[in-house]
Design a protein around this motif. Structure first.
Motif, PDB file in Angstrom:
ATOM      1  N   HIS A 109       0.872  -1.181   0.000  1.00 56.20           N
ATOM      2  CA  HIS A 109       0.000   0.000   0.000  1.00 56.20           C
ATOM      3  C   HIS A 109       0.905   1.226   0.000  1.00 56.20           C
ATOM      4  O   HIS A 109       2.003   1.195   0.558  1.00 56.20           O
ATOM      5  CB  HIS A 109      -0.879  -0.007   1.248  1.00 56.20           C
ATOM      6  N   ALA A 110       0.481   2.268  -0.665  1.00 57.29           N
ATOM      7  CA  ALA A 110       1.276   3.502  -0.693  1.00 57.29           C
ATOM      8  C   ALA A 110       0.435   4.674  -0.229  1.00 57.29           C
ATOM      9  O   ALA A 110      -0.798   4.664  -0.341  1.00 57.29           O
ATOM     10  CB  ALA A 110       1.815   3.761  -2.103  1.00 57.29           C
ATOM     11  N   ALA A 111       1.117   5.679   0.298  1.00 53.36           N
ATOM     12  CA  ALA A 111       0.469   6.938   0.676  1.00 53.36           C
ATOM     13  C   ALA A 111       1.047   8.031  -0.210  1.00 53.36           C
ATOM     14  O   ALA A 111       2.231   8.007  -0.557  1.00 53.36           O
ATOM     15  CB  ALA A 111       0.729   7.246   2.148  1.00 53.36           C
ATOM     16  N   ALA A 112       0.209   8.964  -0.592  1.00 53.38           N
ATOM     17  CA  ALA A 112       0.658  10.028  -1.494  1.00 53.38           C
ATOM     18  C   ALA A 112      -0.019  11.347  -1.137  1.00 53.38           C
ATOM     19  O   ALA A 112      -1.086  11.370  -0.522  1.00 53.38           O
ATOM     20  CB  ALA A 112       0.364   9.652  -2.947  1.00 53.38           C
ATOM     21  N   VAL A 113       0.635  12.436  -1.532  1.00 51.99           N
ATOM     22  CA  VAL A 113       0.068  13.777  -1.391  1.00 51.99           C
ATOM     23  C   VAL A 113       0.214  14.484  -2.726  1.00 51.99           C
ATOM     24  O   VAL A 113       1.284  14.434  -3.343  1.00 51.99           O
ATOM     25  CB  VAL A 113       0.789  14.585  -0.286  1.00 51.99           C
ATOM     26  N   ARG A 114      -0.847  15.106  -3.156  1.00 48.02           N
ATOM     27  CA  ARG A 114      -0.884  15.786  -4.457  1.00 48.02           C
ATOM     28  C   ARG A 114      -1.293  17.230  -4.301  1.00 48.02           C
ATOM     29  O   ARG A 114      -2.087  17.579  -3.419  1.00 48.02           O
ATOM     30  CB  ARG A 114      -1.889  15.065  -5.361  1.00 48.02           C
ATOM     31  N   ALA A 115      -0.745  18.085  -5.186  1.00 47.99           N
ATOM     32  CA  ALA A 115      -1.141  19.499  -5.237  1.00 47.99           C
ATOM     33  C   ALA A 115      -1.140  19.954  -6.685  1.00 47.99           C
ATOM     34  O   ALA A 115      -0.441  19.374  -7.526  1.00 47.99           O
ATOM     35  CB  ALA A 115      -0.188  20.353  -4.421  1.00 47.99           C
ATOM     36  N   TYR A 116      -1.913  20.993  -6.981  1.00 48.47           N
ATOM     37  CA  TYR A 116      -1.896  21.607  -8.309  1.00 48.47           C
ATOM     38  C   TYR A 116      -1.160  22.944  -8.222  1.00 48.47           C
ATOM     39  O   TYR A 116      -1.393  23.737  -7.309  1.00 48.47           O
ATOM     40  CB  TYR A 116      -3.310  21.835  -8.835  1.00 48.47           C
ATOM     41  N   TYR A 117      -0.261  23.163  -9.188  1.00 51.64           N
ATOM     42  CA  TYR A 117       0.470  24.425  -9.282  1.00 51.64           C
ATOM     43  C   TYR A 117       0.318  25.004 -10.681  1.00 51.64           C
ATOM     44  O   TYR A 117       0.104  24.268 -11.650  1.00 51.64           O
ATOM     45  CB  TYR A 117       1.963  24.217  -8.997  1.00 51.64           C
ATOM     46  N   ARG A 118       0.445  26.306 -10.745  1.00 52.61           N
ATOM     47  CA  ARG A 118       0.472  27.002 -12.024  1.00 52.61           C
ATOM     48  C   ARG A 118       1.856  27.651 -12.192  1.00 52.61           C
ATOM     49  O   ARG A 118       2.428  28.160 -11.247  1.00 52.61           O
ATOM     50  CB  ARG A 118      -0.626  28.064 -12.085  1.00 52.61           C
ATOM     51  N   ASN A 119       2.388  27.608 -13.422  1.00 55.34           N
ATOM     52  CA  ASN A 119       3.654  28.266 -13.779  1.00 55.34           C
ATOM     53  C   ASN A 119       4.899  27.615 -13.167  1.00 55.34           C
ATOM     54  O   ASN A 119       5.855  28.316 -12.809  1.00 55.34           O
ATOM     55  CB  ASN A 119       3.614  29.761 -13.414  1.00 55.34           C
ATOM     56  N   VAL A 120       4.896  26.306 -13.043  1.00 54.26           N
ATOM     57  CA  VAL A 120       6.142  25.604 -12.717  1.00 54.26           C
ATOM     58  C   VAL A 120       7.041  25.710 -13.956  1.00 54.26           C
ATOM     59  O   VAL A 120       6.602  25.456 -15.081  1.00 54.26           O
ATOM     60  CB  VAL A 120       5.886  24.129 -12.369  1.00 54.26           C
ATOM     61  N   SER A 121       8.288  26.075 -13.757  1.00 48.91           N
ATOM     62  CA  SER A 121       9.183  26.309 -14.901  1.00 48.91           C
ATOM     63  C   SER A 121       9.892  25.022 -15.336  1.00 48.91           C
ATOM     64  O   SER A 121       9.882  24.008 -14.635  1.00 48.91           O
ATOM     65  CB  SER A 121      10.214  27.380 -14.563  1.00 48.91           C
ATOM     66  N   GLU A 122      10.509  25.110 -16.516  1.00 46.60           N
ATOM     67  CA  GLU A 122      11.357  24.046 -17.067  1.00 46.60           C
ATOM     68  C   GLU A 122      10.632  22.711 -17.250  1.00 46.60           C
ATOM     69  O   GLU A 122      11.189  21.643 -16.997  1.00 46.60           O
ATOM     70  CB  GLU A 122      12.596  23.845 -16.185  1.00 46.60           C
ATOM     71  N   ILE A 123       9.382  22.776 -17.698  1.00 45.11           N
ATOM     72  CA  ILE A 123       8.665  21.535 -18.027  1.00 45.11           C
ATOM     73  C   ILE A 123       9.374  20.890 -19.221  1.00 45.11           C
ATOM     74  O   ILE A 123       9.682  21.560 -20.210  1.00 45.11           O
ATOM     75  CB  ILE A 123       7.187  21.845 -18.382  1.00 45.11           C
ATOM     76  N   PRO A 124       9.662  19.595 -19.176  1.00 50.37           N
ATOM     77  CA  PRO A 124      10.401  18.950 -20.268  1.00 50.37           C
ATOM     78  C   PRO A 124       9.674  19.054 -21.604  1.00 50.37           C
ATOM     79  O   PRO A 124       8.431  19.132 -21.662  1.00 50.37           O
ATOM     80  CB  PRO A 124      10.502  17.488 -19.819  1.00 50.37           C
ATOM     81  N   ILE A 125      10.447  19.015 -22.662  1.00 50.17           N
ATOM     82  CA  ILE A 125       9.875  19.047 -24.002  1.00 50.17           C
ATOM     83  C   ILE A 125       8.983  17.827 -24.196  1.00 50.17           C
ATOM     84  O   ILE A 125       9.255  16.736 -23.682  1.00 50.17           O
ATOM     85  CB  ILE A 125      10.999  19.101 -25.062  1.00 50.17           C
ATOM     86  N   ASP A 126       7.899  18.009 -24.937  1.00 52.15           N
ATOM     87  CA  ASP A 126       6.926  16.956 -25.233  1.00 52.15           C
ATOM     88  C   ASP A 126       6.291  16.376 -23.969  1.00 52.15           C
ATOM     89  O   ASP A 126       5.841  15.220 -23.944  1.00 52.15           O
ATOM     90  CB  ASP A 126       7.552  15.840 -26.075  1.00 52.15           C
ATOM     91  N   ASN A 127       6.269  17.189 -22.916  1.00 52.53           N
ATOM     92  CA  ASN A 127       5.542  16.867 -21.682  1.00 52.53           C
ATOM     93  C   ASN A 127       5.957  15.545 -21.049  1.00 52.53           C
ATOM     94  O   ASN A 127       5.125  14.833 -20.470  1.00 52.53           O
ATOM     95  CB  ASN A 127       4.028  16.849 -21.951  1.00 52.53           C
ATOM     96  N   PHE A 128       7.249  15.206 -21.125  1.00 53.62           N
ATOM     97  CA  PHE A 128       7.706  14.010 -20.422  1.00 53.62           C
ATOM     98  C   PHE A 128       7.316  14.136 -18.952  1.00 53.62           C
ATOM     99  O   PHE A 128       7.544  15.180 -18.332  1.00 53.62           O
ATOM    100  CB  PHE A 128       9.221  13.870 -20.531  1.00 53.62           C
ATOM    101  N   ILE A 129       6.695  13.097 -18.395  1.00 49.41           N
ATOM    102  CA  ILE A 129       6.375  13.129 -16.969  1.00 49.41           C
ATOM    103  C   ILE A 129       7.664  12.962 -16.177  1.00 49.41           C
ATOM    104  O   ILE A 129       8.582  12.256 -16.592  1.00 49.41           O
ATOM    105  CB  ILE A 129       5.330  12.059 -16.576  1.00 49.41           C
ATOM    106  N   GLU A 130       7.749  13.648 -15.046  1.00 47.08           N
ATOM    107  CA  GLU A 130       8.989  13.674 -14.266  1.00 47.08           C
ATOM    108  C   GLU A 130       8.848  12.860 -12.983  1.00 47.08           C
ATOM    109  O   GLU A 130       7.936  13.083 -12.186  1.00 47.08           O
ATOM    110  CB  GLU A 130       9.340  15.108 -13.890  1.00 47.08           C
ATOM    111  N   LEU A 131       9.803  11.964 -12.786  1.00 43.56           N
ATOM    112  CA  LEU A 131       9.885  11.182 -11.555  1.00 43.56           C
ATOM    113  C   LEU A 131      11.251  11.455 -10.928  1.00 43.56           C
ATOM    114  O   LEU A 131      12.281  11.069 -11.485  1.00 43.56           O
ATOM    115  CB  LEU A 131       9.723   9.687 -11.843  1.00 43.56           C
ATOM    116  N   HIS A 132      11.250  12.152  -9.788  1.00 44.50           N
ATOM    117  CA  HIS A 132      12.481  12.524  -9.102  1.00 44.50           C
ATOM    118  C   HIS A 132      12.682  11.603  -7.895  1.00 44.50           C
ATOM    119  O   HIS A 132      11.867  11.614  -6.964  1.00 44.50           O
ATOM    120  CB  HIS A 132      12.417  13.973  -8.626  1.00 44.50           C
ATOM    121  N   PHE A 133      13.762  10.837  -7.928  1.00 47.14           N
ATOM    122  CA  PHE A 133      14.059   9.914  -6.829  1.00 47.14           C
ATOM    123  C   PHE A 133      14.963  10.624  -5.817  1.00 47.14           C
ATOM    124  O   PHE A 133      16.184  10.577  -5.892  1.00 47.14           O
ATOM    125  CB  PHE A 133      14.696   8.637  -7.380  1.00 47.14           C
ATOM    126  N   ILE A 134      14.301  11.284  -4.896  1.00 49.84           N
ATOM    127  CA  ILE A 134      14.977  12.078  -3.868  1.00 49.84           C
ATOM    128  C   ILE A 134      15.168  11.192  -2.646  1.00 49.84           C
ATOM    129  O   ILE A 134      14.265  10.464  -2.237  1.00 49.84           O
ATOM    130  CB  ILE A 134      14.131  13.320  -3.530  1.00 49.84           C
TER     131      ILE A 134
END
Length: 414
Positions: A186-211
């Motif tokens: 089972h996983a827990a997640a938190v989501r938010a909506y933002y406007r004007n996040v910069s540097e969105i990848p070309i062709d809208n590649f979804i981003e997964l950051h392993f921090i």
């Protein structure tokens, strides 16, 4: 009001709608019931995989034409993986692709809008009786199937076959079918909506950051129409509890302080508030049918353990449930023994994929290993093409969890 039907579907999200639409196109009437009024929001990452668009196109190409006619989606052509060492790996879903928004391998669309689009498709079908704002709070076994009672006790539905697609918090799934929450799956997640996040990848590649602070798990940015983005983090629930992680606080910290992330939010605007949700993962085999019932989508714990994406598997399981329902009606057999064929097919079509995703999720929990892998892949065009091919080739994906594969790749690069 007393209603009677051969098939009743609880839940009008993607899984329930897929079931109802498939039955409808096969000429089988049904009742589709949901507690909400649409449009309604659904807390989610909003990613729509190629499974959904492929299945909709098979069902009726005109559905996809109507989908593309509405400005509710961004077309997605790949994934950007960012390792803990900040190395970026852009992996297209298809090597050498030519962008065509109407032929995209994936999309991102707010569930508020996508689910409403699906409801509009249901409303086009004369043989689907749609009951919205009708919460079901009681169900009982009868000699012929189930009787459902609405919360206000003004609607009673008798059916031979009950298909539960009412989501991760389904009371029927827990209380009747016995699918208990397992924190390791089972996983827990938190989501938010933002406007004007910069540097969105070309062709809208979804981003997964392993921090490092959220492994095994990831921070994501998924581009939406109108300059908006779905932003969030997710982790396995047992690890959240063991580490005492507050996901809302961690999401806030990453956006404000992470050196690779925070500059992109300098001029970004939060829309609404942070929202949390749970994801019952499909990394554990469960019994998802029984006498006169089947569980679909999140109610059947069918979310992909690696990506957390549930819409595609919900859709696929809904189509399979509809086809099994037809067999039940033809044979006049709704027994647990007959319905086990649904479980078998789900495991054949989705089970192996989810087990592999679980193994990859476990590998992803090791930051050092992720950095090692990113160093091997970085700049290796042939290996990037290999990764592109793995999205449609299960055998290739299986190699990714084998140590010898990475040792071989490391030796070649050395």
């Amino acid at each position: 009001m007393n209603l009677k039907t051969d098939v009743c579907i609880m839940g009008a999200g993607p899984g329930g709608v897929a079931t109802a639409l498939k039955l409808s196109y096969l000429g089988i009437p049904c009742i589709l019931v949901d507690k909400a009024a649409f449009p309604r929001d659904k807390i989610c990452g909003d990613a729509i995989s190629g499974k959904v668009t492929t299945l909709l196109n098979r069902l009726d190409p005109e559905i996809m034409q109507r989908f593309h006619a509405q400005p509710i989606q961004t077309d997605v052509w790949g994934v950007r993986f960012v390792a803990p060492n900040h190395k970026k790996l852009d992996i297209p879903f298809k090597a050498g692709y030519v962008r065509d928004e109407k032929m995209a391998p994936g999309y991102v669309s707010k569930r508020l809008e996508f689910d409403n689009f699906l409801i509009e498709e249901v409303q086009r079908r004369d043989n689907i009786q749609l009951l919205l704002e009708t919460p079901i709070d009681a169900y009982e076994r009868t000699t012929d199937g189930f009787r459902l009672h609405s919360k206000l006790k003004d609607i009673h539905i008798d059916c031979q076959l009950l298909i539960d697609a009412s989501g991760a918090h389904s009371s029927f799934s827990r209380q009747y079918a016995g699918l208990e929450k397992d924190p390791k799956h089972h996983a827990a997640a938190v989501r938010a909506y933002y406007r004007n996040v910069s540097e969105i990848p070309i062709d809208n590649f979804i981003e997964l950051h392993f921090i490092k602070s959220v492994t095994p798990g990831y921070f994501w940015i998924f581009a939406l129409p109108n300059g908006e983005a779905n932003v969030g983090i997710g982790m396995r629930s047992d690890i959240v509890k063991r580490r005492g992680v507050n996901l809302r606080e961690e999401l806030t910290r990453i956006i404000a302080e992470d050196p690779a992330i925070s500059p992109r939010f300098k001029n970004a605007e939060l829309i609404g508030k942070f929202e949390g949700y749970g994801l019952p993962l499909g990394s554990k085999t469960r019994h998802i049918s029984g006498d006169h019932f089947m569980l679909v989508g999140d109610a059947g714990h069918l979310i992909d353990p690696l990506t957390g994406e549930g819409i595609g598997n919900a859709f696929y399981s809904g189509i399979i449930a509809a086809e099994q329902a037809v067999l039940c009606l033809q044979e006049k057999n709704f027994s647990e023994k007959f319905l086990i064929a649904y479980d078998v097919r789900i495991q054949r079509v989705l089970g192996s994929e989810m087990k592999l995703s679980y193994k990859m999720q476990q590998i992803g929990g090791n930051p050092l290993l992720l950095n090692f892998v990113s160093n091997i892949i970085d700049g290796n065009r042939k290996l990037l093409e290999y990764f592109s091919a793995m999205y449609t080739d299960f055998d290739l994906r299986e190699k990714l969890v084998k140590p010898w594969f990475w040792i071989k790749m490391w030796l070649k690069k050395s």
